[in-house]
Design an enzyme around this catalytic site. Structure first.
Site, PDB file in Angstrom:
ATOM      1  N   CYS A 187       0.823  -1.222   0.000  1.00  0.00           N
ATOM      2  CA  CYS A 187       0.000   0.000   0.000  1.00  0.00           C
ATOM      3  C   CYS A 187       0.852   1.265   0.000  1.00  0.00           C
ATOM      4  O   CYS A 187       0.320   2.364  -0.171  1.00  0.00           O
ATOM      5  CB  CYS A 187      -0.934  -0.001   1.194  1.00  0.00           C
ATOM      6  SG  CYS A 187      -2.046  -1.407   1.175  1.00  0.00           S
ATOM      7  N   HIS A 235      -3.126   7.042   2.158  1.00  0.00           N
ATOM      8  CA  HIS A 235      -3.590   5.743   1.662  1.00  0.00           C
ATOM      9  C   HIS A 235      -4.939   5.453   2.319  1.00  0.00           C
ATOM     10  O   HIS A 235      -5.094   5.589   3.540  1.00  0.00           O
ATOM     11  CB  HIS A 235      -2.561   4.670   2.006  1.00  0.00           C
ATOM     12  CG  HIS A 235      -3.098   3.288   1.871  1.00  0.00           C
ATOM     13  ND1 HIS A 235      -3.765   2.868   0.744  1.00  0.00           N
ATOM     14  CD2 HIS A 235      -3.105   2.241   2.740  1.00  0.00           C
ATOM     15  CE1 HIS A 235      -4.150   1.616   0.921  1.00  0.00           C
ATOM     16  NE2 HIS A 235      -3.764   1.217   2.116  1.00  0.00           N
ATOM     17  N   ASN A 273     -10.076  -0.244   0.384  1.00  0.00           N
ATOM     18  CA  ASN A 273      -8.614  -0.130   0.318  1.00  0.00           C
ATOM     19  C   ASN A 273      -8.128  -0.707  -1.019  1.00  0.00           C
ATOM     20  O   ASN A 273      -8.140  -1.920  -1.207  1.00  0.00           O
ATOM     21  CB  ASN A 273      -8.033  -0.901   1.508  1.00  0.00           C
ATOM     22  CG  ASN A 273      -6.516  -0.941   1.515  1.00  0.00           C
ATOM     23  OD1 ASN A 273      -5.869  -0.622   0.531  1.00  0.00           O
ATOM     24  ND2 ASN A 273      -5.954  -1.363   2.630  1.00  0.00           N
TER      25      ASN A 273
HETATM   26  N1  ACO Z   1     -17.666  -8.051  10.573  1.00  0.00           N
HETATM   27  C1  ACO Z   1     -18.074  -8.265  11.830  1.00  0.00           C
HETATM   28  N2  ACO Z   1     -17.221  -8.471  12.843  1.00  0.00           N
HETATM   29  C2  ACO Z   1     -15.908  -8.448  12.568  1.00  0.00           C
HETATM   30  C3  ACO Z   1     -15.419  -8.239  11.258  1.00  0.00           C
HETATM   31  C4  ACO Z   1     -16.351  -8.037  10.244  1.00  0.00           C
HETATM   32  N3  ACO Z   1     -16.008  -7.816   8.969  1.00  0.00           N
HETATM   33  N4  ACO Z   1     -14.067  -8.260  11.290  1.00  0.00           N
HETATM   34  C5  ACO Z   1     -13.714  -8.489  12.570  1.00  0.00           C
HETATM   35  N5  ACO Z   1     -14.833  -8.606  13.338  1.00  0.00           N
HETATM   36  C6  ACO Z   1     -14.913  -8.843  14.777  1.00  0.00           C
HETATM   37  C7  ACO Z   1     -13.697  -9.553  15.307  1.00  0.00           C
HETATM   38  O1  ACO Z   1     -13.834 -10.955  15.145  1.00  0.00           O
HETATM   39  C8  ACO Z   1     -13.730  -9.115  16.753  1.00  0.00           C
HETATM   40  O2  ACO Z   1     -14.660  -9.891  17.429  1.00  0.00           O
HETATM   41  P1  ACO Z   1     -14.294 -10.516  18.879  1.00  0.00           P
HETATM   42  O3  ACO Z   1     -14.061  -9.321  19.761  1.00  0.00           O
HETATM   43  O4  ACO Z   1     -15.494 -11.322  19.205  1.00  0.00           O
HETATM   44  O5  ACO Z   1     -13.048 -11.313  18.670  1.00  0.00           O
HETATM   45  C9  ACO Z   1     -14.255  -7.694  16.693  1.00  0.00           C
HETATM   46  O6  ACO Z   1     -14.943  -7.591  15.434  1.00  0.00           O
HETATM   47  C10 ACO Z   1     -13.190  -6.639  16.766  1.00  0.00           C
HETATM   48  O7  ACO Z   1     -12.175  -6.974  15.826  1.00  0.00           O
HETATM   49  P2  ACO Z   1     -10.885  -6.102  15.668  1.00  0.00           P
HETATM   50  O8  ACO Z   1      -9.960  -6.751  14.710  1.00  0.00           O
HETATM   51  O9  ACO Z   1     -10.388  -5.778  17.047  1.00  0.00           O
HETATM   52  O10 ACO Z   1     -11.523  -4.775  15.010  1.00  0.00           O
HETATM   53  P3  ACO Z   1     -10.860  -3.396  14.805  1.00  0.00           P
HETATM   54  O11 ACO Z   1     -11.682  -2.367  15.463  1.00  0.00           O
HETATM   55  O12 ACO Z   1      -9.387  -3.422  15.089  1.00  0.00           O
HETATM   56  O13 ACO Z   1     -11.047  -3.185  13.235  1.00  0.00           O
HETATM   57  C11 ACO Z   1      -9.796  -3.332  11.176  1.00  0.00           C
HETATM   58  C12 ACO Z   1     -10.451  -4.111  12.333  1.00  0.00           C
HETATM   59  C13 ACO Z   1     -10.889  -2.591  10.444  1.00  0.00           C
HETATM   60  C14 ACO Z   1      -9.128  -4.340  10.250  1.00  0.00           C
HETATM   61  C15 ACO Z   1      -8.747  -2.336  11.730  1.00  0.00           C
HETATM   62  O14 ACO Z   1      -7.945  -2.972  12.681  1.00  0.00           O
HETATM   63  C16 ACO Z   1      -7.880  -1.734  10.658  1.00  0.00           C
HETATM   64  O15 ACO Z   1      -8.329  -0.999   9.803  1.00  0.00           O
HETATM   65  N6  ACO Z   1      -6.561  -2.000  10.704  1.00  0.00           N
HETATM   66  C17 ACO Z   1      -5.636  -1.409   9.750  1.00  0.00           C
HETATM   67  C18 ACO Z   1      -5.669  -2.109   8.430  1.00  0.00           C
HETATM   68  C19 ACO Z   1      -4.738  -1.357   7.470  1.00  0.00           C
HETATM   69  O16 ACO Z   1      -4.549  -0.171   7.576  1.00  0.00           O
HETATM   70  N7  ACO Z   1      -4.134  -2.025   6.528  1.00  0.00           N
HETATM   71  C20 ACO Z   1      -3.214  -1.186   5.724  1.00  0.00           C
HETATM   72  C21 ACO Z   1      -2.565  -1.695   4.711  1.00  0.00           C
HETATM   73  S1  ACO Z   1      -3.253  -2.945   3.742  1.00  0.00           S
HETATM   74  C22 ACO Z   1      -1.937  -3.428   2.704  1.00  0.00           C
HETATM   75  O17 ACO Z   1      -0.810  -3.019   2.833  1.00  0.00           O
HETATM   76  C23 ACO Z   1      -2.218  -4.439   1.653  1.00  0.00           C
END
Ligand code: ACO
Length: 327
Positions: A112, A253, A283
């Site tokens: 990314c 990004h 993304n």
């Molecule tokens: N739908 C419903 N529930 C979900 C989903 C979904 N799609 N995804 C995860 N959950 C659940 C999890 O299982 C978890 O449940 P639990 O507490 O029972 O275990 C809960 O939601 C919270 O999950 P988290 O992973 O803690 O959620 P978070 O608030 O951290 O959001 C996210 C996740 C959106 C992925 C976030 O962490 C994020 O955006 N991270 C950065 C990603 C990024 O920037 N990537 C960049 C580069 S990509 C590249 O280089 C190719």
């Protein structure tokens, strides 16, 4: 000799097919409410047919049109992608499709962060007088490598391409950049090769395998982005003799709206100066910055002379910032 760098054209392309949050909730246990509140994404474009090369070519042609530049005058094409049609490189296919017969062409992979890394790489050839006209393309189709049974990742990604034309110029509009990498955090975000052994002749094994779908520790990547992105932007601004007060547009990004909001807050940049198209694209990896730039230029938000602080971040881990004036 002209040692400055100017961005003189931008273009983008996306697949026509969209996938809504409601449609994804038929695939995995998720909801529009969860995806929208946690990420800001409402839909993403996905390749149903066609190639990454064709998306990249369309974006590049649009950028060339805006720059009133013939493909035959392009001397270098850098295609930032992690999802090429051909692992040997897809930039040459774009070169052929454009008819950029004089251009050297190669792929660059920095996930990314790819667009920012490619922009900084292209600038070196322009500053040294090696080339005068360079195309930088960011294009990805992560839908091809998504595990559609993993709700933690499959809701995040979309496909698309964006491109800019760079020219050597007297005035330097690429005011500064900063590139960083931390391979010790590589395991946080992978699209890795999984080798299997196969016996070629008795006693001699060779590797045979494929790539595994994207895996991500979302929380770690989130924490990394919110800490490192403001740092790298401030450093690039400082090196350019500028501060956040000079920034007209923050162009990050497009990974997660909450990351955009948190970085803007840390930099004290008001939300109306943050470019976001997360809701419609998700993304798109290396394509996200040039797609968002293209939209903002074409709808008149970004005007000639505006100062843009851009930053890419992602797998590797890699991150970087580029500070540039439009046109
Ligand atoms: N739908 C419903 N529930 C979900 C989903 C979904 N799609 N995804 C995860 N959950 C659940 C999890 O299982 C978890 O449940 P639990 O507490 O029972 O275990 C809960 O939601 C919270 O999950 P988290 O992973 O803690 O959620 P978070 O608030 O951290 O959001 C996210 C996740 C959106 C992925 C976030 O962490 C994020 O955006 N991270 C950065 C990603 C990024 O920037 N990537 C960049 C580069 S990509 C590249 O280089 C190719």
């Amino acid at each position: 000799m002209q040692t400055g760098v100017s961005l003189v054209g931008v273009g983008s392309a996306k697949p026509s097919i969209t996938l809504s949050n409601a449609e994804l909730s038929q695939v995995v246990e998720t909801s529009d409410e969860w995806i929208t509140t946690r990420t800001g994404i409402q839909q993403r474009h996905v390749l149903q047919e066609g190639s990454l090369t064709s998306l990249a070519t369309t974006a590049a042609q649009e950028a060339l049109n805006m720059a009133s530049t013939e493909a035959a005058s392009v001397e270098l094409i850098i295609l930032a992608t992690s999802t090429p049609d051909d692992l040997f490189g897809s930039a040459t296919q774009v070169q052929a499709a454009l008819g950029a017969t004089q251009a050297a062409a190669f792929d660059l992979t920095a996930a990314c962060s790819g667009f920012v890394f490619a922009l900084a790489t292209a600038a070196q050839y322009l500053r040294t007088g090696t080339f005068k006209t360079v195309l930088v393309i960011g294009a990805d189709a992560l839908s091809r490598w998504t595990d559609w049974s993993d709700r933690r990742t499959c809701v995040l990604f979309g496909d698309g391409a964006g491109a800019v034309v760079l020219k050597a110029s007297d005035r330097d509009r690429l005011r500064g950049f900063e590139l960083r990498s931390d391979g010790s955090m590589n395991a946080c975000l992978n699209l890795s090769y999984a080798a299997e052994s196969q016996e070629l002749i008795p006693g001699k094994m060779v590797q045979k395998g494929t790539f595994q779908p994207v895996t991500m520790n979302g929380k770690e990547v989130y924490r990394f982005a919110v800490k490192r992105v403001p740092e790298v932007i401030e450093k690039a601004l400082f090196r350019a003799g500028l501060s956040t007060a000079d920034v007209d547009w923050l162009l990050l990004h497009q990974a997660n709206q909450r990351i955009l909001d948190a970085v803007a807050e840390r930099l004290n940049i008001p939300s109306e100066r943050v470019i976001s198209n997360m809701a419609r694209y998700g993304n798109t990896s290396a394509a996200s910055i040039p797609i968002a730039l293209d939209e903002a230029v074409r709808d008149g938000r970004v005007k000639a002379g505006d100062l843009i602080a851009s930053s890419g971040f992602g797998a590797g881990l890699t991150w970087g910032a580029a500070i540039f004036e439009w046109l």
